[in-house]
Design an enzyme around this catalytic site. Structure first.
Site, PDB file in Angstrom:
ATOM      1  N   CYS A  60      20.495  23.625 -57.831  1.00 43.95           N
ATOM      2  CA  CYS A  60      19.430  24.496 -58.329  1.00 43.95           C
ATOM      3  C   CYS A  60      18.073  23.831 -58.149  1.00 43.95           C
ATOM      4  O   CYS A  60      17.966  22.604 -58.009  1.00 43.95           O
ATOM      5  CB  CYS A  60      19.644  24.782 -59.819  1.00 43.95           C
ATOM      6  SG  CYS A  60      21.008  25.916 -60.167  1.00 43.95           S
ATOM      7  N   GLU A  67      15.891  23.327 -60.337  1.00 46.44           N
ATOM      8  CA  GLU A  67      15.605  22.388 -61.427  1.00 46.44           C
ATOM      9  C   GLU A  67      16.252  21.025 -61.168  1.00 46.44           C
ATOM     10  O   GLU A  67      15.740  19.992 -61.618  1.00 46.44           O
ATOM     11  CB  GLU A  67      16.103  22.953 -62.761  1.00 46.44           C
ATOM     12  CG  GLU A  67      15.456  24.277 -63.163  1.00 46.44           C
ATOM     13  CD  GLU A  67      16.195  25.502 -62.638  1.00 46.44           C
ATOM     14  OE1 GLU A  67      16.806  25.425 -61.548  1.00 46.44           O
ATOM     15  OE2 GLU A  67      16.175  26.534 -63.308  1.00 46.44           O
TER      16      GLU A  67
END
Ligand code: THU
Length: 131
Positions: free
Chosen positions: A58, A60
């Site tokens: 991801c 993040e």
């Protein structure tokens, strides 16, 4: 920690810009993340997918690497956006990753405004629970 002004417009713009670097040939969803760090810097990340679908990283996650690589210390405020500018909430796994490096007071851009991680990941498991 010294007081930091959070410019959400900048974080959102940086997240959208980061999404342009995403590698998302499988889902087609380009994701960008941007965070204000405790040292006042901004780090970004984008999602990086894999032919072994479950191995997708991801935005993040790649941003967490950038935090460490840049010496930014801790996450203070985080925004996630699609390449087209839509607000995206961090997935559950990413909330845990943000918690590790930002703690319960780290702010997240949500559809309900800026909320602390303590609100979007309540009763979190964290380093304090390890012996
Ligand atoms: N994705 C992120 O980058 N961050 C999230 O918090 C949710 C999901 C990515 C992973 C995958 O590449 C794509 O979005 C579709 O799930």
């Amino acid at each position: 920690m010294r007081h930091l002004d959070i410019d959400w417009a900048v974080l959102r713009d940086r997240a959208v810009a980061a999404a342009a670097h995403a590698y998302a040939p499988y889902s087609g969803l380009r994701v960008g993340a941007a965070a204000l760090c405790a040292d006042g810097s901004v780090v970004v990340g984008c999602n990086v997918e894999n032919a072994s679908y479950g191995l997708a990283m991801c935005a993040e996650c790649t941003m967490a690497g950038q935090l460490r690589l840049s010496g930014g210390e801790r996450f203070v405020a985080v925004a996630c956006r699609s390449g087209s500018g839509e607000l995206l909430m961090p997935c559950g796994r990413c909330r845990q990753i943000l918690y590790e490096l930002g703690g319960p007071d780290c702010l997240v851009d949500t559809p309900r405004g800026a909320l602390p991680l303590a609100d979007v990941l309540p009763d979190a498991f964290g380093p304090e629970h390890l012996p």
